[in-house]
Structures are given as C-alpha cells and as structure tokens.
Write an enzyme that holds these catalytic residues in place. Structure first.
Site, PDB file in Angstrom:
ATOM      1  N   ILE A  90       7.864   1.154  -2.405  1.00  0.00           N
ATOM      2  CA  ILE A  90       8.244   0.235  -3.475  1.00  0.00           C
ATOM      3  C   ILE A  90       7.265  -0.937  -3.587  1.00  0.00           C
ATOM      4  O   ILE A  90       7.178  -1.571  -4.633  1.00  0.00           O
ATOM      5  CB  ILE A  90       9.697  -0.267  -3.342  1.00  0.00           C
ATOM      6  CG1 ILE A  90       9.921  -1.045  -2.043  1.00  0.00           C
ATOM      7  CG2 ILE A  90      10.673   0.882  -3.445  1.00  0.00           C
ATOM      8  CD1 ILE A  90      11.305  -1.690  -1.960  1.00  0.00           C
ATOM      9  N   GLY A  91       6.523  -1.207  -2.519  1.00  0.00           N
ATOM     10  CA  GLY A  91       5.505  -2.259  -2.600  1.00  0.00           C
ATOM     11  C   GLY A  91       4.409  -1.899  -3.586  1.00  0.00           C
ATOM     12  O   GLY A  91       3.945  -2.736  -4.372  1.00  0.00           O
TER      13      GLY A  91
ATOM     14  N   SER B 217       0.803  -1.224   0.000  1.00  0.00           N
ATOM     15  CA  SER B 217       0.000   0.000   0.000  1.00  0.00           C
ATOM     16  C   SER B 217       0.836   1.275   0.000  1.00  0.00           C
ATOM     17  O   SER B 217       0.287   2.375   0.007  1.00  0.00           O
ATOM     18  CB  SER B 217      -0.959   0.010   1.195  1.00  0.00           C
ATOM     19  OG  SER B 217      -0.231  -0.019   2.410  1.00  0.00           O
ATOM     20  N   SER B 218       2.174   1.147  -0.024  1.00  0.00           N
ATOM     21  CA  SER B 218       3.016   2.344  -0.086  1.00  0.00           C
ATOM     22  C   SER B 218       4.390   1.997  -0.640  1.00  0.00           C
ATOM     23  O   SER B 218       4.768   0.823  -0.730  1.00  0.00           O
ATOM     24  CB  SER B 218       3.170   2.972   1.307  1.00  0.00           C
ATOM     25  OG  SER B 218       3.890   2.106   2.166  1.00  0.00           O
TER      26      SER B 218
ATOM     27  N   TYR C 117      19.414  -2.016  23.508  1.00  0.00           N
ATOM     28  CA  TYR C 117      18.667  -1.957  22.244  1.00  0.00           C
ATOM     29  C   TYR C 117      19.108  -0.755  21.421  1.00  0.00           C
ATOM     30  O   TYR C 117      19.225   0.364  21.925  1.00  0.00           O
ATOM     31  CB  TYR C 117      17.159  -1.857  22.523  1.00  0.00           C
ATOM     32  CG  TYR C 117      16.301  -1.668  21.277  1.00  0.00           C
ATOM     33  CD1 TYR C 117      15.967  -2.759  20.480  1.00  0.00           C
ATOM     34  CD2 TYR C 117      15.837  -0.404  20.909  1.00  0.00           C
ATOM     35  CE1 TYR C 117      15.178  -2.596  19.342  1.00  0.00           C
ATOM     36  CE2 TYR C 117      15.051  -0.238  19.774  1.00  0.00           C
ATOM     37  CZ  TYR C 117      14.723  -1.333  19.000  1.00  0.00           C
ATOM     38  OH  TYR C 117      13.954  -1.167  17.863  1.00  0.00           O
TER      39      TYR C 117
ATOM     40  N   THR D 239       8.121  -8.063  12.859  1.00  0.00           N
ATOM     41  CA  THR D 239       7.466  -7.610  11.623  1.00  0.00           C
ATOM     42  C   THR D 239       8.275  -7.957  10.379  1.00  0.00           C
ATOM     43  O   THR D 239       7.762  -8.543   9.421  1.00  0.00           O
ATOM     44  CB  THR D 239       7.259  -6.080  11.669  1.00  0.00           C
ATOM     45  OG1 THR D 239       6.530  -5.735  12.843  1.00  0.00           O
ATOM     46  CG2 THR D 239       6.496  -5.599  10.442  1.00  0.00           C
TER      47      THR D 239
ATOM     48  N   ASP E 280      -1.402  -8.077   8.966  1.00  0.00           N
ATOM     49  CA  ASP E 280      -0.550  -7.371   9.911  1.00  0.00           C
ATOM     50  C   ASP E 280       0.572  -8.317  10.299  1.00  0.00           C
ATOM     51  O   ASP E 280       0.374  -9.265  11.069  1.00  0.00           O
ATOM     52  CB  ASP E 280      -1.362  -6.945  11.143  1.00  0.00           C
ATOM     53  CG  ASP E 280      -0.511  -6.230  12.183  1.00  0.00           C
ATOM     54  OD1 ASP E 280       0.720  -6.119  11.993  1.00  0.00           O
ATOM     55  OD2 ASP E 280      -1.069  -5.792  13.207  1.00  0.00           O
ATOM     56  N   LEU E 281       1.763  -8.071   9.760  1.00  0.00           N
ATOM     57  CA  LEU E 281       2.886  -8.988   9.962  1.00  0.00           C
ATOM     58  C   LEU E 281       3.391  -9.019  11.396  1.00  0.00           C
ATOM     59  O   LEU E 281       4.119  -9.943  11.773  1.00  0.00           O
ATOM     60  CB  LEU E 281       4.026  -8.625   9.010  1.00  0.00           C
ATOM     61  CG  LEU E 281       3.782  -9.057   7.568  1.00  0.00           C
ATOM     62  CD1 LEU E 281       4.611  -8.219   6.613  1.00  0.00           C
ATOM     63  CD2 LEU E 281       4.075 -10.539   7.384  1.00  0.00           C
TER      64      LEU E 281
ATOM     65  N   SER F 235      18.106  -5.291   2.974  1.00  0.00           N
ATOM     66  CA  SER F 235      18.690  -3.954   2.921  1.00  0.00           C
ATOM     67  C   SER F 235      20.195  -4.058   3.109  1.00  0.00           C
ATOM     68  O   SER F 235      20.684  -4.991   3.749  1.00  0.00           O
ATOM     69  CB  SER F 235      18.106  -3.082   4.034  1.00  0.00           C
ATOM     70  OG  SER F 235      18.845  -1.878   4.174  1.00  0.00           O
TER      71      SER F 235
END
Length: 313
Positions: free
Chosen positions: A41-42, A38-39, A192, A136, A88-89, A170
């Site tokens: 490069i997808g 929905s946004s 983190y 995700t 939703d991943l 990436s």
C-alpha cells in the site's frame, strides 16, 4: 466480492480505491513523505498522491526497489514528482541521517505518512537493541516524526495549509498484550508472542497519533495527526508466517482488500477535504471509526510518549 461494502457517512466504503477517494483533489504544491513506499500500500499511496500532483519522497530501506517503483510511476505519470531516499526504521542512526538529509534539502513537508511496518516476526532485537516490531513500527516512526516536526510546522506557517500526519495502524491493535504496552518488558523474550508484539506496535501507532494531536491542539499548531486501519490486504507483510502466507495466497482475493482498496483510507486521511481540522481520530474504510479502549486511553498515550522520548535520547 464485498458483501459489506455499504457506504459510510463519507460516501466511501471498504471497496473504495485510493484513486476514487482522491478524485478531483489537486495536491499541486504539496510535499509528502511516505515510509515503506517500495511495496504494497506504500507504493499505491505514492502512486496516487503523485497522480494528484503531490511531490512524494519515498522513504525506503531497499533503494533498488525504490528506484524500480519510481521508474514505474514516472512511466505511467510522466509529470510525477517522485524521489527515493534511504531509510531503515529499525535503526535510529538511519532515521537521524534521513531526517537530517531531508531537513537540509530545503523541501517543505505538508504530509507525513508513517506507513512502513514488519509483521509477526520471530523475536529479534533491532540495531539499537529494542524488540524489532516495536522498534520498526513505532519507535522509528516516533523518532522520524519528532525530527521532522520543525520542518512541518514551518511549512504549515509559511503555506497557510494544514499539515497532516497519518499513522498506518491496524485492527490488530486490539490483540496486543493484556497490559497494552509492555513498558517494563519491551525486550522480554520470555512470553514473547509475535502477533501480540505486532498488536502492541500497532496500538503504539494510534497512541502516538493521539498524543501528537493533543500536543498540536495545546500549542495551536496547524497540523493534524490521525491513525487508521487500512483493512486486511494482500501484501508481503504476511511473509513471516508460512501458514498464513499460504492461506492468503489461496483465499486472499475472496476475503481481503486489494492494494488499491488498501491504500484508500491512507489517501483519504492525507488529502480529502472532509478530514480538514479532524485530529486524534481513527479511520477505517475511509470513514471515522473508533479504536479499542486502550487505543483511546489518554494516560497510556502520555506514558508511551514519555517512554519513547527516553528511548530516543
């Protein structure tokens, strides 16, 4: 704009677009799933695959945005076969529901493009209490792929056409934590780093594709699995970091790829005849490249596979 756009052995370069790398390729009769469609490069990947005749199922978290993208594509390409399904991943329950709905739809599945992702988020846990970027970007796609494999294998057998799994990774996979994957501290808030956690999840994308490729080769399955770096692209992935976001807005058009160029390597890996039979490889700028040492670590890939299987059980 592109001082380094020398063409590689494929005949393409960093400035090649998704339309250019698929020119003359007929995808009629193929069905693909694109996550995060929905946004960014997808969306462009979906548009170009549909332009080449592929039936595309957009797996999207935001159904309203997915509907808008579908309408825009169909307006431009009236014959396009595009539909949206909710995914939703970051939720294993959502992944299971999506896979169940797709598997019971009767649709074949030739191409799975694991594209969706979040980047450099503050420390958060997913709905399943797993660090959000790992959950995700890697685990959701790992589970999705696992649940769709039988349909992909059946499609490859019946159609006689090679199935393709494409993991959008990436170059940031090189900047993971020192140990690569923090198996014992995946949810450790102490220490983190939002960027190292992103790198970890992108390293996992590569290792996942490599281990899939090894399994397919051992089992004689006619499916390939590859990963790629799409390039640094002007997309809303940068939304979590205000400073980076500001720089992207100001400098992006000079140093980054646009979305048409950013989707090129994905479309190349998913559709180009040069990639037939190629599996367990890493692509950059629509050319074969090489992942980091950790990205090529066979034992690390096996360990991640077992670790991920335990988490999804």
């Amino acid at each position: 704009m592109w001082p380094f756009n020398r063409k590689g052995l494929s005949g393409f370069s960093s400035s090649s677009t998704a339309e250019e790398v698929t020119r003359g390729i007929d995808g009629t009769g193929l069905t693909a799933i694109v996550t995060g469609a929905s946004s960014g490069i997808g969306t462009e990947t979906t548009r170009v695959l549909a332009m080449r005749g592929v039936h595309v199922v957009m797996a999207v978290r935001n159904m309203a945005a997915g509907k808008d993208v579908r309408e825009a594509i169909v307006k431009e390409i009236p014959v396009a076969k595009v539909e949206a399904m909710e995914l939703d991943l970051s939720s294993m329950a959502s992944v299971r529901k999506f896979a169940s709905n797709f598997n019971s739809s009767g649709l074949p599945l030739n191409i799975l493009i694991n594209n969706a992702g979040v980047m450099a988020t503050p420390f958060m846990l997913s709905k399943d209490n797993i660090e959000l970027q790992f959950a995700t970007n890697h685990l959701g796609h790992f589970l999705l792929t696992h649940l769709l494999l039988d349909t992909m294998k059946r499609t490859a057998r019946k159609s006689g056409k090679e199935g393709k799994i494409v993991n959008v990774s990436s170059g940031a996979h090189q900047f993971s934590y020192r140990e690569g994957i923090r198996f014992d501290r995946i949810n450790d808030k102490h220490g983190y780093s939002s960027l190292a956690a992103y790198g970890q999840s992108k390293l996992a994308n590569i290792l996942h594709a490599n281990e899939l490729a090894r399994h397919f080769k051992e089992d004689g399955v006619d499916i390939t699995a590859n990963s790629l770096h799409p390039g640094a692209i002007v997309t809303n992935l940068f939304r979590q970091n205000k400073i980076v976001n500001g720089l992207v807005d100001k400098l992006g058009r000079f140093v980054l790829k646009n979305v048409q160029q950013g989707a090129a390597t994905t479309c190349y890996a998913a559709m180009h005849p040069q990639v037939k039979g190629v599996s367990g490889e890493f692509f950059v700028d629509s050319n074969l490249s090489e992942a980091s040492t950790q990205g090529r670590d066979i034992e690390l890939a096996k360990k991640l596979w077992d670790f991920s299987m335990n988490l999804i059980r």
